[in-house]
Design an enzyme around this catalytic site. Structure first.
Site, PDB file in Angstrom:
ATOM      1  CG  ASN A 108      39.722  13.832   5.333  1.00  0.00           C
ATOM      2  OD1 ASN A 108      39.756  13.233   4.189  1.00  0.00           O
ATOM      3  ND2 ASN A 108      38.451  14.408   6.126  1.00  0.00           N
ATOM      4  CG  HIS A 125      46.342  10.198   3.422  1.00  0.00           C
ATOM      5  ND1 HIS A 125      44.983   9.948   2.601  1.00  0.00           N
ATOM      6  CD2 HIS A 125      46.952   9.177   3.331  1.00  0.00           C
ATOM      7  CE1 HIS A 125      45.212   8.687   2.489  1.00  0.00           C
ATOM      8  NE2 HIS A 125      46.279   8.330   2.927  1.00  0.00           N
ATOM      9  N   GLY A 196      32.874   8.927   4.390  1.00  0.00           N
ATOM     10  CA  GLY A 196      32.458   9.897   3.735  1.00  0.00           C
ATOM     11  C   GLY A 196      33.811   9.253   2.837  1.00  0.00           C
ATOM     12  CD  GLU A 224      27.156   8.272  -5.856  1.00  0.00           C
ATOM     13  OE1 GLU A 224      27.558   7.292  -6.314  1.00  0.00           O
ATOM     14  OE2 GLU A 224      26.277   9.582  -5.525  1.00  0.00           O
TER      15      GLU A 224
HETATM   16  C1  BJW Z   1      30.093  11.781   1.210  1.00  0.00           C
HETATM   17  C2  BJW Z   1      29.663  13.234   1.109  1.00  0.00           C
HETATM   18  C3  BJW Z   1      28.725  13.176   2.498  1.00  0.00           C
HETATM   19  C4  BJW Z   1      30.755  13.056  -1.050  1.00  0.00           C
HETATM   20  N1  BJW Z   1      28.681  12.830   3.532  1.00  0.00           N
HETATM   21  N2  BJW Z   1      30.131  11.444   2.478  1.00  0.00           N
HETATM   22  C5  BJW Z   1      47.324  -1.799  -2.820  1.00  0.00           C
HETATM   23  C6  BJW Z   1      46.223  -1.844  -3.987  1.00  0.00           C
HETATM   24  C7  BJW Z   1      46.607  -0.715  -5.260  1.00  0.00           C
HETATM   25  C8  BJW Z   1      47.343   0.104  -4.884  1.00  0.00           C
HETATM   26  C9  BJW Z   1      47.930   0.239  -3.649  1.00  0.00           C
HETATM   27  C10 BJW Z   1      47.986   0.062  -2.498  1.00  0.00           C
HETATM   28  N3  BJW Z   1      49.282  -0.112  -1.758  1.00  0.00           N
HETATM   29  C11 BJW Z   1      49.476   1.195  -1.874  1.00  0.00           C
HETATM   30  C12 BJW Z   1      49.037   1.571  -3.875  1.00  0.00           C
HETATM   31  C13 BJW Z   1      49.297   2.440  -4.302  1.00  0.00           C
HETATM   32  C14 BJW Z   1      48.169   3.908  -4.418  1.00  0.00           C
HETATM   33  C15 BJW Z   1      46.982   3.749  -3.762  1.00  0.00           C
HETATM   34  O1  BJW Z   1      46.392   3.330  -3.261  1.00  0.00           O
HETATM   35  N4  BJW Z   1      45.968   3.865  -5.222  1.00  0.00           N
HETATM   36  C16 BJW Z   1      44.847   3.446  -5.783  1.00  0.00           C
HETATM   37  C17 BJW Z   1      44.634   4.775  -6.712  1.00  0.00           C
HETATM   38  C18 BJW Z   1      44.658   1.925  -6.016  1.00  0.00           C
HETATM   39  N5  BJW Z   1      48.508   4.706  -2.558  1.00  0.00           N
HETATM   40  C19 BJW Z   1      49.609   4.932  -2.190  1.00  0.00           C
HETATM   41  O2  BJW Z   1      50.262   5.371  -3.031  1.00  0.00           O
HETATM   42  C20 BJW Z   1      49.825   5.256  -0.762  1.00  0.00           C
HETATM   43  N6  BJW Z   1      51.633   4.755  -0.451  1.00  0.00           N
HETATM   44  C21 BJW Z   1      51.874   3.612  -0.388  1.00  0.00           C
HETATM   45  O3  BJW Z   1      50.788   2.929  -0.013  1.00  0.00           O
HETATM   46  O4  BJW Z   1      53.348   3.427   0.428  1.00  0.00           O
HETATM   47  C22 BJW Z   1      53.562   2.249   0.075  1.00  0.00           C
HETATM   48  C23 BJW Z   1      53.145   2.030  -1.614  1.00  0.00           C
HETATM   49  C24 BJW Z   1      53.607   2.949  -2.620  1.00  0.00           C
HETATM   50  C25 BJW Z   1      53.202   1.912  -3.716  1.00  0.00           C
HETATM   51  C26 BJW Z   1      53.165   0.679  -4.207  1.00  0.00           C
HETATM   52  C27 BJW Z   1      52.827  -0.209  -3.232  1.00  0.00           C
HETATM   53  C28 BJW Z   1      52.646   0.142  -1.733  1.00  0.00           C
HETATM   54  C29 BJW Z   1      49.988   7.019  -0.736  1.00  0.00           C
HETATM   55  C30 BJW Z   1      48.700   7.666  -0.781  1.00  0.00           C
HETATM   56  C31 BJW Z   1      48.123   9.338  -0.618  1.00  0.00           C
HETATM   57  C32 BJW Z   1      47.139   9.477  -0.719  1.00  0.00           C
HETATM   58  N7  BJW Z   1      47.657  11.120  -0.578  1.00  0.00           N
HETATM   59  C33 BJW Z   1      45.711  11.757  -1.689  1.00  0.00           C
HETATM   60  C34 BJW Z   1      46.286  13.305  -0.724  1.00  0.00           C
HETATM   61  C35 BJW Z   1      46.576  14.187   0.340  1.00  0.00           C
HETATM   62  C36 BJW Z   1      47.159  15.125   0.647  1.00  0.00           C
HETATM   63  C37 BJW Z   1      46.245  16.069  -0.758  1.00  0.00           C
HETATM   64  O5  BJW Z   1      45.084  15.805  -0.058  1.00  0.00           O
HETATM   65  O6  BJW Z   1      46.664  16.197  -0.740  1.00  0.00           O
HETATM   66  O7  BJW Z   1      44.984  11.687  -0.085  1.00  0.00           O
HETATM   67  S1  BJW Z   1      45.242  11.315  -2.472  1.00  0.00           S
HETATM   68  C38 BJW Z   1      43.446  11.620  -1.749  1.00  0.00           C
HETATM   69  O8  BJW Z   1      43.035   9.926  -1.740  1.00  0.00           O
HETATM   70  C39 BJW Z   1      43.493  12.214  -0.220  1.00  0.00           C
HETATM   71  C40 BJW Z   1      42.542  11.190  -0.110  1.00  0.00           C
HETATM   72  O9  BJW Z   1      43.087  10.873   1.434  1.00  0.00           O
HETATM   73  C41 BJW Z   1      42.371   9.729  -0.447  1.00  0.00           C
HETATM   74  C42 BJW Z   1      41.539   9.195  -0.839  1.00  0.00           C
HETATM   75  O10 BJW Z   1      40.357   9.932  -1.017  1.00  0.00           O
HETATM   76  P1  BJW Z   1      38.808   9.740  -0.235  1.00  0.00           P
HETATM   77  O11 BJW Z   1      39.453  10.562   0.431  1.00  0.00           O
HETATM   78  O12 BJW Z   1      38.481   8.577  -0.277  1.00  0.00           O
HETATM   79  O13 BJW Z   1      37.638  11.126  -0.758  1.00  0.00           O
HETATM   80  P2  BJW Z   1      37.249  10.639  -2.414  1.00  0.00           P
HETATM   81  O14 BJW Z   1      37.004  11.670  -2.424  1.00  0.00           O
HETATM   82  O15 BJW Z   1      38.100   9.786  -2.922  1.00  0.00           O
HETATM   83  O16 BJW Z   1      36.353   9.899  -1.966  1.00  0.00           O
HETATM   84  C43 BJW Z   1      35.032  10.863  -1.541  1.00  0.00           C
HETATM   85  C44 BJW Z   1      33.595   9.847  -0.967  1.00  0.00           C
HETATM   86  O17 BJW Z   1      32.607  11.151  -0.379  1.00  0.00           O
HETATM   87  C45 BJW Z   1      32.973   9.786  -2.267  1.00  0.00           C
HETATM   88  O18 BJW Z   1      32.442   8.253  -2.025  1.00  0.00           O
HETATM   89  C46 BJW Z   1      31.912  10.490  -2.301  1.00  0.00           C
HETATM   90  O19 BJW Z   1      30.840   9.787  -2.681  1.00  0.00           O
HETATM   91  C47 BJW Z   1      31.537  10.462  -0.831  1.00  0.00           C
HETATM   92  N8  BJW Z   1      30.943  11.680  -0.152  1.00  0.00           N
HETATM   93  N9  BJW Z   1      30.094  13.555  -0.363  1.00  0.00           N
HETATM   94  C48 BJW Z   1      29.488  11.339   2.980  1.00  0.00           C
HETATM   95  N10 BJW Z   1      28.144  14.207   2.493  1.00  0.00           N
END
Ligand code: BJW
Length: 250
Positions: A108, A125, A196, A224
């Site tokens: 976050n 991040h 989360g 979830e």
């Molecule tokens: C509750 C709740 C409650 C609700 N209690 N829980 C390997 C495999 C495949 C792809 C890749 C890989 N390695 C890299 C990649 C590419 C890419 C990636 O992962 N893509 C996937 C989508 C497939 N990764 C990257 O590009 C990363 N860079 C990188 O690896 O560089 C080298 C590279 C590049 C390209 C290729 C290969 C290597 C960078 C990732 C940057 C992510 N950035 C963001 C934005 C940050 C800034 C901003 O906030 O604006 O980060 S995107 C967004 O997703 C944000 C979050 O931190 C991140 C994760 O999301 P999070 O926190 O899990 O949120 P949600 O909404 O997804 O889930 C919320 C959860 O809470 C849900 O499950 C609910 O059920 C739950 N919940 N209420 C507890 N009360």
């Protein structure tokens, strides 16, 4: 909720030397900040966060991206740490007293863990309150808004590049030192709490699996199921605040 699971989690936390915690947007949902994949309100409904959080989006439509961050920063300004953030800060203080160590790794950017009192914290991040140059990467100190009221874009004094929030977008590298520290601590952790997060975005999503591969007790707290659920030793399909305040009461 099963008393036995809470008992097992308490036992694991009490006997661990090293506890790693990974948090995602779900922990801040109860502070009123929409998660990425559930977001349906305001500007979230209009744009796809996965599209906007990218260098390409910033290059093509910087004003839209910056307005989105401005909107989110206003929301975050008004948000307070919730009982789940506070419970993790208490857990850190408790582990310190008992010669255990705890590392909190958050995806976050909202600063709420720090506001809640967590100190041993890695922001994988970035942080929405910091800014840097899109072109030369130099940090820009102080409280600034990269887009002013007349939609004038702010520029870097050194190279005239556009200023942007110091957060990690898709396709960008995570901060190297922090990432290294997160991986190293995770490998040696005895308990790994995933709280989360949808566990979809890498490399953060690899951490729980790495912990499990190295023998840690993997615990997931999320209403979830996620891709790591099947690997977890203990799963709590409940809101974060409910479980965390239960195991770390005030
Ligand atoms: C509750 C709740 C409650 C609700 N209690 N829980 C390997 C495999 C495949 C792809 C890749 C890989 N390695 C890299 C990649 C590419 C890419 C990636 O992962 N893509 C996937 C989508 C497939 N990764 C990257 O590009 C990363 N860079 C990188 O690896 O560089 C080298 C590279 C590049 C390209 C290729 C290969 C290597 C960078 C990732 C940057 C992510 N950035 C963001 C934005 C940050 C800034 C901003 O906030 O604006 O980060 S995107 C967004 O997703 C944000 C979050 O931190 C991140 C994760 O999301 P999070 O926190 O899990 O949120 P949600 O909404 O997804 O889930 C919320 C959860 O809470 C849900 O499950 C609910 O059920 C739950 N919940 N209420 C507890 N009360």
């Amino acid at each position: 909720m099963s008393e036995a699971k809470i008992h097992n989690l308490n036992k694991a936390l009490r006997t661990a030397s090293r506890i790693a915690v990974l948090t995602g947007a779900g922990i801040s949902a109860e502070s009123g900040i929409p998660t990425f994949r559930d977001a349906q309100t305001g500007i979230w409904a209009k744009y796809d966060p996965q599209e906007l959080a990218s260098p390409r989006a910033f290059r093509e439509q910087p004003r839209t991206v910056l307005r989105w961050y401005e909107w989110r920063r206003n929301l975050i300004d008004q948000a307070q740490p919730n009982p789940a953030h506070k419970a993790l800060a208490r857990l850190e203080r408790r582990t310190r007293k008992q010669n255990q160590s705890l590392l909190l790794i958050t995806q976050n950017i909202d600063d709420l863990h720090r506001k809640a009192g967590s100190e041993n914290l890695i922001e994988l991040h970035g942080n929405i309150y910091r800014h840097k140059c899109f072109q030369c990467d130099r940090p820009r100190e102080g409280t600034i808004s990269p887009i002013d009221e007349d939609s004038g874009l702010q520029r870097c004094p050194a190279c005239n590049g556009l200023l942007r929030p110091d957060v990690v977008w898709f396709g960008e590298s995570l901060p190297e030192k922090e990432l290294q520290r997160a991986f190293s601590f995770t490998t040696r952790s005895d308990v790994f709490l995933s709280v989360g997060t949808s566990a979809l975005v890498h490399p953060a999503a690899s951490l729980p699996l790495l912990a499990a591969d190295n023998g840690a007790t993997l615990v997931e707290i999320n209403p979830e199921s996620t891709p790591i659920t099947e690997r977890a030793d203990l799963v709590f399909h409940s809101p974060a605040s409910q479980i965390l305040t239960d195991i770390i009461p005030e």
